[in-house]
Design an enzyme around this catalytic site. Sequence first.
Site, PDB file in Angstrom:
ATOM      1  N   TYR A   3      -9.695  -3.084  -6.680  1.00  0.00           N
ATOM      2  CA  TYR A   3      -8.650  -2.992  -5.642  1.00  0.00           C
ATOM      3  C   TYR A   3      -9.262  -3.313  -4.272  1.00  0.00           C
ATOM      4  O   TYR A   3      -8.746  -4.139  -3.519  1.00  0.00           O
ATOM      5  CB  TYR A   3      -8.042  -1.579  -5.643  1.00  0.00           C
ATOM      6  CG  TYR A   3      -7.152  -1.293  -4.453  1.00  0.00           C
ATOM      7  CD1 TYR A   3      -5.951  -1.993  -4.269  1.00  0.00           C
ATOM      8  CD2 TYR A   3      -7.492  -0.321  -3.509  1.00  0.00           C
ATOM      9  CE1 TYR A   3      -5.128  -1.733  -3.170  1.00  0.00           C
ATOM     10  CE2 TYR A   3      -6.679  -0.057  -2.419  1.00  0.00           C
ATOM     11  CZ  TYR A   3      -5.491  -0.761  -2.254  1.00  0.00           C
ATOM     12  OH  TYR A   3      -4.689  -0.504  -1.163  1.00  0.00           O
TER      13      TYR A   3
ATOM     14  N   SER B 151      -7.012  -1.912   3.579  1.00  0.00           N
ATOM     15  CA  SER B 151      -7.163  -0.533   3.103  1.00  0.00           C
ATOM     16  C   SER B 151      -8.504   0.044   3.523  1.00  0.00           C
ATOM     17  O   SER B 151      -9.496  -0.686   3.654  1.00  0.00           O
ATOM     18  CB  SER B 151      -7.090  -0.547   1.572  1.00  0.00           C
ATOM     19  OG  SER B 151      -7.567   0.660   1.052  1.00  0.00           O
TER      20      SER B 151
HETATM   21  N1  LIG Z   1      -0.314   4.455   0.720  1.00  0.00           N
HETATM   22  C1  LIG Z   1      -1.592   4.390   1.061  1.00  0.00           C
HETATM   23  O1  LIG Z   1      -2.271   5.409   1.191  1.00  0.00           O
HETATM   24  C2  LIG Z   1      -2.261   3.059   1.330  1.00  0.00           C
HETATM   25  C3  LIG Z   1      -3.609   3.079   1.747  1.00  0.00           C
HETATM   26  C4  LIG Z   1      -4.247   1.867   2.008  1.00  0.00           C
HETATM   27  C5  LIG Z   1      -3.555   0.683   1.882  1.00  0.00           C
HETATM   28  N2  LIG Z   1      -2.270   0.677   1.460  1.00  0.00           N
HETATM   29  C6  LIG Z   1      -1.583  -0.605   1.338  1.00  0.00           C
HETATM   30  O2  LIG Z   1      -0.344  -0.524   2.029  1.00  0.00           O
HETATM   31  C7  LIG Z   1       0.622  -1.340   1.386  1.00  0.00           C
HETATM   32  C8  LIG Z   1       1.852  -0.524   1.044  1.00  0.00           C
HETATM   33  O3  LIG Z   1       1.469   0.521   0.171  1.00  0.00           O
HETATM   34  P1  LIG Z   1       2.458   1.641  -0.355  1.00  0.00           P
HETATM   35  O4  LIG Z   1       1.706   2.901  -0.396  1.00  0.00           O
HETATM   36  O5  LIG Z   1       3.734   1.549   0.358  1.00  0.00           O
HETATM   37  O6  LIG Z   1       2.614   1.148  -1.885  1.00  0.00           O
HETATM   38  P2  LIG Z   1       3.924   0.901  -2.768  1.00  0.00           P
HETATM   39  O7  LIG Z   1       3.415   0.562  -4.133  1.00  0.00           O
HETATM   40  O8  LIG Z   1       4.875   2.034  -2.628  1.00  0.00           O
HETATM   41  O9  LIG Z   1       4.564  -0.389  -2.093  1.00  0.00           O
HETATM   42  C9  LIG Z   1       4.247  -1.705  -2.462  1.00  0.00           C
HETATM   43  C10 LIG Z   1       5.544  -2.429  -2.788  1.00  0.00           C
HETATM   44  O10 LIG Z   1       5.211  -3.775  -3.115  1.00  0.00           O
HETATM   45  C11 LIG Z   1       5.968  -4.167  -4.231  1.00  0.00           C
HETATM   46  N3  LIG Z   1       5.227  -5.194  -4.973  1.00  0.00           N
HETATM   47  C12 LIG Z   1       4.092  -5.024  -5.707  1.00  0.00           C
HETATM   48  N4  LIG Z   1       3.723  -6.190  -6.254  1.00  0.00           N
HETATM   49  C13 LIG Z   1       4.621  -7.121  -5.854  1.00  0.00           C
HETATM   50  C14 LIG Z   1       4.777  -8.508  -6.099  1.00  0.00           C
HETATM   51  N5  LIG Z   1       3.914  -9.174  -6.879  1.00  0.00           N
HETATM   52  N6  LIG Z   1       5.834  -9.161  -5.539  1.00  0.00           N
HETATM   53  C15 LIG Z   1       6.715  -8.493  -4.752  1.00  0.00           C
HETATM   54  N7  LIG Z   1       6.620  -7.155  -4.493  1.00  0.00           N
HETATM   55  C16 LIG Z   1       5.588  -6.491  -5.041  1.00  0.00           C
HETATM   56  C17 LIG Z   1       6.160  -2.917  -5.066  1.00  0.00           C
HETATM   57  O11 LIG Z   1       7.314  -2.995  -5.896  1.00  0.00           O
HETATM   58  C18 LIG Z   1       6.289  -1.845  -3.987  1.00  0.00           C
HETATM   59  O12 LIG Z   1       7.640  -1.585  -3.679  1.00  0.00           O
HETATM   60  C19 LIG Z   1      -0.081  -1.943   0.178  1.00  0.00           C
HETATM   61  O13 LIG Z   1      -0.564  -3.223   0.547  1.00  0.00           O
HETATM   62  C20 LIG Z   1      -1.230  -1.009  -0.081  1.00  0.00           C
HETATM   63  O14 LIG Z   1      -2.295  -1.655  -0.739  1.00  0.00           O
HETATM   64  C21 LIG Z   1      -1.598   1.856   1.183  1.00  0.00           C
END
Ligand SMILES: NC(=O)c1ccc[n+]([C@@H]2O[C@H](COP(=O)([O-])OP(=O)(O)OC[C@H]3O[C@@H](n4cnc5c(N)ncnc54)[C@H](O)[C@@H]3O)[C@@H](O)[C@H]2O)c1
Length: 322
Positions: free
Chosen positions: A152, A127
């Site tokens: 985080y 991130s």
């Molecule tokens: N969206 C953003 O702006 C952003 C920015 C930086 C990093 N990220 C990273 O990108 C990745 C995806 O993010 P996103 O925005 O799609 O978030 P999101 O929360 O929509 O997707 C994460 C998914 O992981 C699943 N999950 C969470 N904990 C779990 C566990 N213990 N076991 C199995 N499944 C689990 C959740 O149910 C969810 O469907 C993440 O690693 C997040 O930290 C996202």
Amino acid sequence: MKILVTGGAGFIGSHVVKKLIGLGHKVVVVDNFNNYYEPRLKRDRVKIFLRGLKFKVYEIDIADYKKLERIFKKEKFDKIIHLAAQAGVRYSLENPFVYAETNIVGTLNLLELARHYKVKDFIYASSSSVYGNNKNLPFKESDRVDEPISLYAATKKSTELLAYTYHHLFGINTVGLRFFTVYGPWGRPDMALFKFTKNIIEGKEIEVYGQGAMDRDFTYIDDIVAGIIGTLKVKSGYEIFNLGNSRPEKLMKMIGLIEKNVGKKAKIKMLPMQAGDVRKTYADIKKAKKQLGYQPRINLEEGIRRFVEWYREYYEQKTRSN
Ligand SMILES: NC(=O)c1ccc[n+]([C@@H]2O[C@H](COP(=O)([O-])OP(=O)(O)OC[C@H]3O[C@@H](n4cnc5c(N)ncnc54)[C@H](O)[C@@H]3O)[C@@H](O)[C@H]2O)c1
């Protein structure tokens, strides 16, 4: 290839699944559909957004090594795209333990299984938050990221460290992707764009932190997906890439664009900066351009238009079916 996508029911994950299947890959999803935000949206991503596509879904927690191992035994993965995480900066101040469980223990489980079941390629989400209050702009992959200002961010930095160790000890190729404020259709309800759009449509007040004086390098989902797909070809060793738009925008501009697309004025409540938040994010994307052929294409005007269009369609249809 057969690819494991963790977090495949999530915002970014579901878009990645769609693209991978379109490219002819076999996809297996692991997601626990937890209730950090409305699980129905996660189920609808699978049921509606990914309708008609063939892929397997295992509903398990990545912190559960035994259950995860059964899947690795049964399926033979060529690559892992690890996107499951407990996301969100603010919630990490309230519930730090779930971040440690999912982001650290869960990632360690996947790396261990990659090691034992000989999956050589491990692509994972880091991130932009690892940069904290980095003073060098734009943020470069080579900048020091030793001072995370939220739990985080500390767990995301930890995943990069674990990836390095597994690369060093067991020769796993790891690619860490530092995403910058990803947005678009099927997006996350805990993020500002989603919350603001909802409240403006419903005529409710929006809470704007940092007195609105924040800049974010908003990156459209399709651009992020293209960047992730670009990593499939990289023979990496150990790599980290920024995936951002490299064009920071003012939070107030984002609000103005929502107002324009919704056709209503926002009722704004200005609040001070929240603990853990950073003032500005700005990605240097030269490395991703050169090695992944990454090139963001969608600007904020077009991206917000598409988001508001999706939001209305999805929630108006839901209201009708309730
Ligand atoms: N969206 C953003 O702006 C952003 C920015 C930086 C990093 N990220 C990273 O990108 C990745 C995806 O993010 P996103 O925005 O799609 O978030 P999101 O929360 O929509 O997707 C994460 C998914 O992981 C699943 N999950 C969470 N904990 C779990 C566990 N213990 N076991 C199995 N499944 C689990 C959740 O149910 C969810 O469907 C993440 O690693 C997040 O930290 C996202």
